[in-house]
Design an enzyme around this catalytic site. Structure first.
Site, PDB file in Angstrom:
ATOM      1  N   ARG A  46     -13.256  -5.847  19.124  1.00  0.00           N
ATOM      2  CA  ARG A  46     -11.870  -5.476  18.263  1.00  0.00           C
ATOM      3  C   ARG A  46     -11.225  -6.804  18.069  1.00  0.00           C
ATOM      4  O   ARG A  46     -10.794  -6.730  16.826  1.00  0.00           O
ATOM      5  CB  ARG A  46     -11.098  -4.731  19.123  1.00  0.00           C
ATOM      6  N   TYR A  98      -1.257   3.776  -5.433  1.00  0.00           N
ATOM      7  CA  TYR A  98      -2.389   4.846  -4.940  1.00  0.00           C
ATOM      8  C   TYR A  98      -1.640   6.063  -4.188  1.00  0.00           C
ATOM      9  O   TYR A  98      -0.572   5.809  -3.324  1.00  0.00           O
ATOM     10  CB  TYR A  98      -3.192   4.128  -3.919  1.00  0.00           C
ATOM     11  N   ASP A 170      -1.605  -4.788  -3.780  1.00  0.00           N
ATOM     12  CA  ASP A 170      -2.853  -4.002  -3.846  1.00  0.00           C
ATOM     13  C   ASP A 170      -3.879  -4.503  -4.889  1.00  0.00           C
ATOM     14  O   ASP A 170      -3.555  -4.073  -6.002  1.00  0.00           O
ATOM     15  CB  ASP A 170      -2.410  -2.642  -3.875  1.00  0.00           C
ATOM     16  N   LYS A 195     -13.773   0.392  -2.403  1.00  0.00           N
ATOM     17  CA  LYS A 195     -14.053   0.434  -3.566  1.00  0.00           C
ATOM     18  C   LYS A 195     -15.042  -0.715  -4.377  1.00  0.00           C
ATOM     19  O   LYS A 195     -16.298  -0.858  -4.048  1.00  0.00           O
ATOM     20  CB  LYS A 195     -12.686   0.338  -4.390  1.00  0.00           C
TER      21      LYS A 195
HETATM   22  C1  LIG Z   1      -8.573   3.787  -2.095  1.00  0.00           C
HETATM   23  C2  LIG Z   1      -7.453   3.104  -2.382  1.00  0.00           C
HETATM   24  C3  LIG Z   1      -6.702   2.925  -1.254  1.00  0.00           C
HETATM   25  C4  LIG Z   1      -6.812   3.127  -0.156  1.00  0.00           C
HETATM   26  O1  LIG Z   1      -8.167   2.644   0.751  1.00  0.00           O
HETATM   27  P1  LIG Z   1      -9.029   3.588   1.596  1.00  0.00           P
HETATM   28  O2  LIG Z   1     -10.172   2.620   1.882  1.00  0.00           O
HETATM   29  O3  LIG Z   1      -9.456   4.782   0.796  1.00  0.00           O
HETATM   30  O4  LIG Z   1      -8.004   3.872   2.841  1.00  0.00           O
HETATM   31  C5  LIG Z   1      -5.591   1.969  -1.645  1.00  0.00           C
HETATM   32  N1  LIG Z   1      -5.086   1.510  -2.894  1.00  0.00           N
HETATM   33  C6  LIG Z   1      -5.844   1.659  -3.783  1.00  0.00           C
HETATM   34  C7  LIG Z   1      -5.662   1.119  -5.194  1.00  0.00           C
HETATM   35  C8  LIG Z   1      -7.149   2.620  -3.651  1.00  0.00           C
HETATM   36  O5  LIG Z   1      -7.886   2.818  -4.762  1.00  0.00           O
END
Ligand SMILES: *Cc1c(COP(=O)(O)O)cnc(C)c1O
Length: 383
Positions: A46, A98, A170, A195
């Site tokens: 961890r 998101y 993000d 992604k």
């Molecule tokens: C999918 C996504 C998230 C969240 O990520 P997870 O891996 O699903 O928890 C946050 N921001 C954006 C732009 C995303 O496409």
């Protein structure tokens, strides 16, 4: 070294014991100590794991940070940032975000006494007015999700820093191939590694990258204290993903540009939202802020009803009807009923997410096949 060379070599040493070109996956949860109370680099997974560290080292380099932290999911990464805040603090957050981030900000951390103001981050005047002496964090996405709004990260960072607030970006949509927010003044870059970084729809993950050592130590403390770390197999898959990241993002962006131009000329399409189109209100900022391409996400509104929009997304054959994005296979979805259903209906409407909005993630398939698939689905929706 160039980006794509670093993506293959930084952090990914050959195994000293066996000479294996690909570093092994370290599944061990615990590591032997030489004496009681004596700690080497790794003691418990961890707190640190060699396979996770390899991914973190590569990603930190690609984003231009001093360190990265890999999480179980993107949401766990964003949640870790919000744990820097205390009751009474204020967050300014973009409106084109998101769905899960909206839910975290407006339905979870608000209960801890943290106030959140949604503001269009592509409107610097509105942004300036939203800051208060309690504002500790500005959170944004560029391109935004699902409306593909473009935010001037450098201008926002200057504004937020005048108010002594941290700036978190993000960077899931742009990826470090196209935008490196730390170099534009942001303090924290966040990724859903699920992604583009992973890139194959087979690993959940998240990451934070920072350029300031004390901030890194605070976030590391919170990650270790709360425990939502990325598992070794996922770290291996994300490291593998990074090796082809630039090739995938550039090729998928090239196809997305052609799809956007094709849709913009389609008589049944009312509006295409893609920053690579000259008509996009953020095109000039995007051309400056994004490195040679505009990403592989786009959305569009059809000149039809909710029913026709539903029929369209249910009629594609190559574009799979699914949430998520950024992988080699193309996906299509309807934000109002899928990725952004966690928004309150009013926030969705006032933010411009109409029922007829359709979002696509352009994959690595051939342009001609994707174009024909969308054309056939449009014909089916209006038949
Ligand atoms: C999918 C996504 C998230 C969240 O990520 P997870 O891996 O699903 O928890 C946050 N921001 C954006 C732009 C995303 O496409």
């Amino acid at each position: 070294m160039q980006f794509r060379t670093r993506a293959i070599h930084v952090g990914q040493q050959t195994d000293r014991e066996t000479g294996a070109v690909v570093p092994p996956i370290h599944l061990a949860t615990t590591f032997v100590q030489s004496a009681a109370g004596i700690y080497a680099e790794f003691d418990y997974s961890r707190s640190g794991n060699p396979t996770r560290k390899a991914f973190e080292t590569t990603l930190a380099d690609l984003e231009g940070g001093i360190g990265a932290l890999a999480f179980a999911t993107g949401m766990a990464a964003t949640h870790c940032v919000t744990m820097l805040l205390s009751a009474g603090d204020h967050v300014v957050a973009g409106t084109d975000l998101y769905g899960g981030t909206y839910r975290l900000l407006h339905k979870v951390i608000d209960r801890a006494g943290i106030r959140v103001s949604p503001v269009r981050t592509d409107d610097l005047g509105a942004l300036e007015r939203a800051f208060t002496p309690q504002t500790k964090l500005l959170w944004l996405e560029s391109p935004g999700n699902p409306l593909m709004s473009i935010t001037d990260i450098e201008a926002c960072a200057g504004l937020a820093h005048r108010h002594s607030a941290l700036v978190g970006v993000d960077n899931t949509f742009a990826t470090p191939v196209l935008t490196r927010p730390l170099s534009l003044g942001a303090d924290i870059v966040m990724h859903s590694a699920t992604k583009y970084l992973g890139g194959h729809s087979d690993a959940l993950g998240g990451a934070l990258v920072v350029k300031d050592r004390p901030l890194f130590e605070r976030l590391y403390f919170l990650q270790n204290a709360t425990g939502a770390v990325m598992a070794p197999l996922e770290a291996f898959l994300c490291s593998r993903g990074l090796k082809t990241l630039e090739l995938r993002v550039r090729e998928q962006s090239r196809t997305a540009q052609r799809i956007a131009e094709h849709l913009a000329a389609h008589p049944r399409v009312r509006r295409v939202r893609y920053p690579g189109l000259a008509a996009h209100p953020g095109h000039a900022v995007a051309a400056r802020q994004m490195d040679g391409a505009f990403g592989a996400m786009l959305s569009f509104e059809i000149d039809g009803s909710l029913e026709q929009a539903k029929r369209l997304v249910e009629s594609t054959r190559l574009f799979r009807l699914a949430v998520s994005l950024g992988a080699v296979e193309s996906l299509v979805e309807q934000p109002a009923t899928m990725s952004h259903s966690s928004y309150d209906a009013e926030a969705r409407r006032s933010g411009g997410i109409s029922d007829e909005l359709i979002r696509v993630s352009v994959g690595l398939e051939a342009f001609e096949d994707l174009r024909d698939d969308l054309d056939a689905a449009l014909a089916a929706a209006f038949s």
